[in-house]
Design a protein around this motif. Structure first.
Motif, short mmCIF file in Angstrom:
data_model
loop_
_atom_site.label_atom_id
_atom_site.label_comp_id
_atom_site.label_asym_id
_atom_site.label_seq_id
_atom_site.Cartn_x
_atom_site.Cartn_y
_atom_site.Cartn_z
N TYR B 48 -12.48 -29.83 42.23
CA TYR B 48 -11.06 -29.82 41.87
C TYR B 48 -10.76 -28.65 40.94
O TYR B 48 -9.75 -27.97 41.09
CB TYR B 48 -10.69 -31.14 41.16
N ALA B 49 -11.65 -28.45 39.96
CA ALA B 49 -11.40 -27.43 38.95
C ALA B 49 -11.51 -26.03 39.53
O ALA B 49 -10.74 -25.14 39.21
CB ALA B 49 -12.39 -27.59 37.80
N GLU B 50 -12.48 -25.83 40.41
CA GLU B 50 -12.75 -24.50 40.94
C GLU B 50 -11.72 -24.08 41.97
O GLU B 50 -11.31 -22.93 42.03
CB GLU B 50 -14.16 -24.47 41.56
N ASN B 51 -11.31 -25.02 42.81
CA ASN B 51 -10.54 -24.65 44.00
C ASN B 51 -9.06 -25.00 43.95
O ASN B 51 -8.41 -25.06 44.98
CB ASN B 51 -11.19 -25.28 45.23
N ASN B 52 -8.53 -25.24 42.75
CA ASN B 52 -7.11 -25.52 42.59
C ASN B 52 -6.64 -26.68 43.47
O ASN B 52 -5.60 -26.61 44.10
CB ASN B 52 -6.26 -24.28 42.90
N SER B 68 -9.61 -34.32 47.80
CA SER B 68 -11.01 -33.96 47.54
C SER B 68 -11.66 -33.30 48.76
O SER B 68 -11.87 -33.93 49.78
CB SER B 68 -11.79 -35.20 47.12
N TRP B 69 -12.00 -32.02 48.60
CA TRP B 69 -12.72 -31.29 49.65
C TRP B 69 -14.13 -31.86 49.79
O TRP B 69 -14.77 -31.76 50.81
CB TRP B 69 -12.83 -29.81 49.28
N THR B 135 -15.38 -33.61 63.05
CA THR B 135 -16.28 -34.74 63.16
C THR B 135 -16.49 -35.43 61.82
O THR B 135 -16.90 -36.57 61.75
CB THR B 135 -17.65 -34.22 63.65
N TYR B 136 -16.30 -34.68 60.75
CA TYR B 136 -16.73 -35.18 59.44
C TYR B 136 -15.56 -35.54 58.52
O TYR B 136 -15.78 -35.87 57.37
CB TYR B 136 -17.62 -34.13 58.78
N ASP B 137 -14.35 -35.46 59.02
CA ASP B 137 -13.16 -35.81 58.24
C ASP B 137 -13.14 -35.09 56.88
O ASP B 137 -13.10 -35.71 55.83
CB ASP B 137 -13.10 -37.33 58.03
N VAL B 138 -13.23 -33.78 56.92
CA VAL B 138 -13.28 -33.04 55.67
C VAL B 138 -12.06 -32.14 55.48
O VAL B 138 -11.95 -31.46 54.47
CB VAL B 138 -14.54 -32.16 55.58
N ARG B 139 -11.18 -32.13 56.45
CA ARG B 139 -10.02 -31.24 56.33
C ARG B 139 -8.87 -31.96 55.64
O ARG B 139 -8.64 -33.14 55.87
CB ARG B 139 -9.62 -30.71 57.70
N ARG B 140 -8.17 -31.24 54.81
CA ARG B 140 -7.09 -31.83 54.01
C ARG B 140 -5.81 -31.05 54.25
O ARG B 140 -5.83 -29.82 54.32
CB ARG B 140 -7.45 -31.76 52.52
N PRO C 607 -12.25 -41.09 42.70
CA PRO C 607 -12.57 -42.44 43.14
C PRO C 607 -13.74 -43.00 42.32
O PRO C 607 -14.71 -42.28 42.06
CB PRO C 607 -12.98 -42.25 44.60
N ASP C 608 -13.63 -44.24 41.92
CA ASP C 608 -14.73 -44.85 41.20
C ASP C 608 -15.97 -44.81 42.11
O ASP C 608 -15.88 -45.16 43.28
CB ASP C 608 -14.37 -46.30 40.86
#
Lengths: 168, 259, 747
Positions: B48-52, B68-69, B135-140, C607-608
């Motif tokens: 969070y801190a690094e990637n705004n 969350s990436w 496949t990994y549900d990582v895109r936001r 998240p916890d």
């Protein structure tokens, strides 16, 4: 009804033309600066190297505007009678920085390190034009992506076409 | 007409030289030791801190729109008192055969010469295709242009764009850190050394579970760890060829594992 | 075309072009300015990040940090790889300290109370006025010979700032300077004082141990020095040597418990008896290394007797005893499930006894006393409790109270009636930078810097069995009109005048700190080695983040007198079992700790780790229990103790005993900024007011509760979908024996 559409089309075309006329011919490529600073006198007539004042160009992504102390370093002695220099001195006395107007403005999503370009031997002139002949600094490059890429292509920059080389 | 098509095809070919995907400059790889990871989520905050990454608030979280990436997934097996809990940090796996890349209609996501799956925010038009293919549900996805109440915005990292509404984003393996390490290496006229680059998650990890490096360099830590017999990749059978390698957690099958 | 139409087209065309032109003009970025430096700072290159070494102060562990600063703004706080405490890592809370610095809800200026107490209505005043008002109040107190009625209450400060605050209070003529924090681990310190002679926490060498028996110590998230222990944990699991084993004894599976190889859910309140039963079994089986002092005491705790009390089979106790004694080195640590009961000292002593019996004290991979703390460590004064303060206030013995860092209104039970006591204090000043619940009672607020703006130092306790001294340095210029905490004391001393000003003469805290380090430097030969005088040492220390010496191995003599504090009975819980069927375990959660993290947006959205819940409170209930109560996940319930009730949504958690419910601490703020205020519930509110008479630590696990339906409130927001893998093999595992075989193959 038919006429209304026609009006809209004509109006729309005119609108786009107006927009581009403004963009192409009425953009201030050489804005008036708070001090009538002449690169011609400094870099041209007196042959002061660019990095004497833009001290960070080789070390950082930004080239750096000269700090007021640097201006005063010379102008405490040189040409102190000139009204423009007296303006500089008044900023110095008020302990205020000079609010220069930005000429070359890159969008926030661009990663452009001056350092990499200077160290690769790109002459300042390549992008900033013949500054030594400009009485008031003028924007000579579009700074658009195609313009960047044309140079990267010409110079065969490694990964010079990769988006993430310049975008951030 | 056919002349024009030929020109376009030629142009495309020039970007897709033979070997484009096989001869990489680097192949950045992450190795995560699940036996070390204790699920503390320090990495999540580091990201969070690094990637705004914006904080979206309770209502948006409820719609699963948290940013969350990198997330820690947690799996719970068994019933009281034989409960087993397992943690796994999941971020973009930077697949070498990434499903998301084939989907994007505007080439906003592609593979670069570092073996990274990258996302170009300026190209993205927000079709959401990549996120559905992933496949990994990582895109936001940026549902809104998020704001940072003053003066929180002072913390924003100038090396990373603040994304706007309508843009897809994801873990970049901290590409800005890779870039800065390459920059330093170039200044010192040397290649990038193993250990020069530490993504934010790896840097912050209290247990030291996250390793990062170039797997093409046989001397690198990740290249050595990648040979571990504990190695596996997430949902490997889907054949996306991910660049994140996990090391299996050592775990007893029951409570009576002592000899 | 008609002439009329032609003119219309011309008109429309003209208007359109004009509008386009205007839009083009307006949409252009306004002339961005290039603002140069007046005089360029020497160590800053614009566009290039500068890293400053400092110390994280969000909890007491004292992790070294490196702060990335660009153009005068703090961008990121990272662990300092060279620092011996955290070795590069930093926890979620610590990394969020940058959001404390730039928090939109900080107190930006000195404030004076406008509305009634606790309302949070304030008017801005100048620093001059604020200092004068507070000084005038103190001068009046002094002139009436009521100096003793001045109290200073702070968080557990250490190092130089602690000395300055102490000097201020004593020079003023008062003896009332106390520290308060919810997680001061005073029971543990007291147990160590009575067994090993030092009121501190030793270095638990988790890195080198091969069998770690943790009694509810959640060292992965919040316990004592989480980053240091987590680093050790990583090395214990996959370091150079053989893989170490972790066994966790606790009623509710914590984050650390989730990583354990074995979970022993002993009955709440009996864990200490389990420790003693293990110790006794070791003695009985002839495996003890050092049991001379304890043979008699331990014989009362037979495994077969304790088994039913603890709800742990006797075979399991025996197996644990044998493994604990035979595995070398082994280590037992006394966490919340022994030290957070009303007989917490007894529990912590029981674990110390277990360590001694197994021969774990003063050995690598065991308990390593820290020894010399360079004379600056956090001194624990067991006599100064929050109850002392409350009774003094009720007896009108406090006229002026200054609070800094501590938030007792949030962290003491309602039963303690602290707010009522505070209402009897005529004048309260707070030095807090945030409007927390205690600060909301203040008459005047003099906001201090956050640690990223301030000077300071830290002598971590527990250390790492080596002398460590770290420096906190300002990394950015103050964001708001706040002042350095030390400077507030110094300027206040000057304003009060008299012998207070005579005693504290330093011009500012930075100078005071440097002088203090000069003294330290002149006393310590190790520090002086290899430096060219103090200035050279100081500059190097600022660059490195401090100074740390070589590790030293200390042993401790264990005193058998500690046995007198053993209670030998399970801890008591308030409330009748028939009426209140469940044990309540309030626990410190990764992000919020004692509630201090709740105002940081990153942590609210984190998240916890165990439940994936965000932005709220929840109550963990075993699915079987929930089924018997007819509850499903997300149902709002009342959690009712004999002392009050709170409500929270249900989270079904198989990792908890069916007779126990657990609620995280940290939410339920009535003040503390937009992110924290009015969110969730605070389980501390419904606890009995139970403070250990010897150590002063609050007993968190001390009441039973009942769960009833019918509450209303916030919904449960969790990030997880399912906790099951459905055979997808997402987290793959190998068994320990398979792993041993693998390791051999590789070698």
């Amino acid at each position: 009804m038919k006429k209304l559409i026609l009006y809209a089309v004509v109006g729309g075309i005119a609108f786009v033309i107006g927009y581009f006329v403004n963009d192409q011919f009425f953009s201030d490529r050489a804005p008036v600066q708070p001090i009538n600073f002449s690169h011609k006198i400094h870099a041209g007539d007196n042959q002061i190297p660019c990095q004497y004042c833009h001290i960070y160009a080789e070390r950082s992504r930004v080239s750096g505007v000269p700090n007021v102390k640097r201006c005063m370093g010379c102008h405490q002695i040189i040409k102190t009678d000139s009204p423009e220099i007296q303006k500089v001195a008044s900023y110095w006395d008020k302990k205020e920085p000079i609010p220069w107007v930005k000429v070359y403005n890159l969008p926030d999503h661009v990663y452009f390190p001056h350092k990499r370009h200077v160290r690769a031997g790109v002459d300042c002139k390549n992008c900033h034009g013949d500054v030594a002949s400009m009485a008031r600094i003028e924007k000579v490059s579009s700074l658009q992506m195609g313009w960047c890429l044309s140079c990267h292509t010409k110079r065969e920059v490694k990964n010079g076409h990769d988006c993430w080389t310049c975008h951030k | 007409m056919s002349g024009l098509l030929e020109r376009i095809a030629g142009k495309l070919r020039s970007y897709r030289e033979p070997g484009y995907y096989t001869k990489l400059d680097h192949k950045w790889t992450m190795v995560i030791d699940l036996d070390k990871c204790n699920g503390c989520e320090a990495c999540v905050v580091a990201c969070y801190a690094e990637n705004n990454l914006p904080v979206v608030g309770r209502e948006e979280c409820e719609k699963s729109r948290a940013f969350s990436w990198l997330r820690i997934e947690r799996y719970v097996e068994g019933e009281y008192p034989d409960v087993k809990v397992k943690f796994i940090p999941v971020m973009c796996q930077h697949c070498m055969k990434a499903p998301c890349e084939t989907g994007c209609p505007v080439y906003a996501t592609y593979h670069n010469q570092d073996g990274l799956n990258v996302q170009v925010y300026n190209r993205c038009v927000g079709t959401f295709t990549c996120a559905t293919y992933c496949t990994y549900d990582v895109r936001r996805f940026n549902w809104f242009t998020y704001k940072w109440p003053k003066p929180l915005e002072a913390q924003l990292n100038p090396d990373v764009s603040v994304r706007e509404m309508g843009v897809m984003e994801k873990c970049t393996f901290c590409i800005q850190r890779i870039r800065s390490a390459k920059d330093t290496a170039k200044d010192e006229s040397r290649p990038v050394k193993d250990g020069d680059i530490k993504p934010a998650c790896s840097q912050s990890c209290p247990t030291g579970a996250i390793y990062f490096g170039d797997i093409q360099d046989p001397e690198s830590v990740v290249a050595k760890l990648a040979k571990s017999p504990r190695r596996y990749r997430l949902l490997e059978e889907l054949n996306a060829d991910p660049s994140v390698i996990y090391l299996k957690r050592v775990m007893g099958d029951g409570t009576s594992s002592h000899e | 075309m008609k002439r009329r139409d032609f003119l219309k087209f011309i008109g429309i065309g003209g208007v359109g072009a004009g509008a386009g032109f205007v839009l083009g003009k307006v949409s252009k970025p306004p002339g961005a300015k290039l603002i140069p430096y007046l005089i360029p700072p020497e160590d800053i290159i614009p566009g290039v990040a500068t890293w400053y070494a400092s110390v994280c102060t969000l909890c007491g562990a004292g992790c070294g940090t490196l702060v990335r600063v660009m153009e005068g703004r703090a961008k990121k706080v990272e662990g300092n790889p060279g620092h011996p405490i955290n070795r590069g890592g930093l926890c979620a809370l610590g990394q969020s300290s940058v959001q404390a610095l730039y928090n939109p809800d900080r107190i930006t200026k000195p404030l004076k109370r406008k509305g009634p107490r606790g309302s949070g209505e304030y008017a801005e005043i100048t620093w001059d006025e604020a200092l004068k008002t507070l000084a005038a109040n103190l001068i009046e107190l002094k002139s009436k010979n009521e100096s003793e009625k001045f109290h200073l209450l702070t968080s557990p400060l250490g190092g130089t700032i602690d000395r300055l605050a102490g000097e201020f209070v004593s020079a003023f003529g008062s003896s009332n300077y106390s520290h308060y924090g919810l997680f001061q681990r005073k029971n543990l310190a007291f147990a160590n004082l009575s067994t090993m002679g030092t009121a501190s926490i030793p270095h638990y060498d988790i890195e080198n141990t091969k069998y770690l028996l943790s009694f509810g110590a959640d060292f992965s998230s919040t316990w004592v020095s989480p980053v240091n222990y987590s680093n050790g944990y990583g090395k214990m699991r996959q370091g150079t040597g053989e893989r170490g084993k972790l066994v966790q004894v606790e009623p509710r599976l914590s984050l650390t418990g989730a990583n354990a190889d074995e979970w022993v859910p002993a009955k709440p309140g009996t864990e200490a008896l389990l420790a003693l039963a293990i110790a006794n079994t070791i003695v009985e089986k002839g495996l003890a290394r050092d049991a001379s002092a304890w043979r008699g005491v331990l014989s009362r705790y037979k495994a077969k007797d304790m088994a039913s009390i603890c709800d742990v089979p006797v075979e399991r106790i025996e197996a644990m005893a044998v493994e604990f004694a035979r595995t070398r080195p082994s280590l037992a640590i006394a966490g919340d499930s022994v030290s957070s009961y009303e007989n917490g000292i007894s529990g912590a002593i029981a674990v110390n006894i277990l360590n001694q019996v197994a021969g774990n004290i003063g050995v690598i991979g065991g308990v390593m006393p820290n020894g010399d703390d360079l004379g600056n460590g956090k001194k624990i004064d067991f006599g100064r409790k929050i109850s002392t303060l409350i009774s003094a206030a009720n007896a009108d013995k406090i006229k002026t109270l200054i609070v800094y860092g501590a938030n007792p209104v949030f962290t003491t039970p309602k039963a303690a009636r602290l707010e009522e006591a505070l209402s009897k204090v005529p004048f309260i000043a707070s030095f807090s930078s945030f409007m927390d619940e205690t600060t909301a009672h203040a008459d005047i607020i003099l906001p201090a810097h956050t640690s990223l703006e301030d000077w300071g130092d830290d002598f971590p306790d527990p250390g790492v069995a080596a002398p460590v001294a770290s420096i906190i340095q300002p990394v950015v210029s103050p964001v708001f009109e706040t002042k350095s905490l030390g400077d507030i004391f110094i300027e206040l001393a000057r304003a009060v005048g008299g012998n207070v000003a005579g005693k504290i003469t330093a011009p500012n805290f930075a100078e005071y700190l440097k002088a203090s380090w000069k003294g330290l430097y002149s006393r310590n030969r190790e520090m002086a080695a290899g430096t060219l005088g103090f200035e050279d040492f100081w500059n190097k220390a600022l660059q490195r983040g401090g100074w740390w010496g070589p590790s030293r191995k200390m042993t401790a003599t264990v005193s058998a007198r500690a046995g007198e504090h053993l209670t030998g009975a399970p801890a008591r819980f308030e409330g009748e079992e028939a009426q209140y069927p469940f044990y309540l375990i309030p626990y410190a959660q990764t992000a919020y700790m004692d509630g201090r993290g709740a105002n940081l947006p990153w942590l609210q959205e984190l998240p916890d780790p165990m439940t994936s819940v965000v932005w709220g409170t929840w109550v963990e209930i075993n699915p079987k229990t929930a089924a018997s109560l007819g509850l499903k996940e997300g149902d709002m319930v009342n959690i009712e103790s004999p002392f009050g009730k709170i409500s929270a949504p249900v989270y079904l958690y198989p990792g908890i005993r069916p007779d126990t419910v657990a609620v995280p601490i940290g939410q339920g703020h009535s003040h503390y900024g937009r992110y924290a205020k009015g969110r969730g519930a605070n389980p501390i509110e419904i606890l009995p007011y139970k403070e250990d008479p010897l150590s002063g630590e609050a007993a968190l696990n001390s009441t039973r509760v009942r769960i009833t339906r019918g509450a209303t409130g916030e919904r449960l927001v969790k990030m997880e979908g399912s906790t099951k893998e459905f055979g997808r093999g997402i987290v793959q595992t190998v068994s320990p024996s398979e792993f041993k075989r693998m390791k051999k193959e590789v070698v």
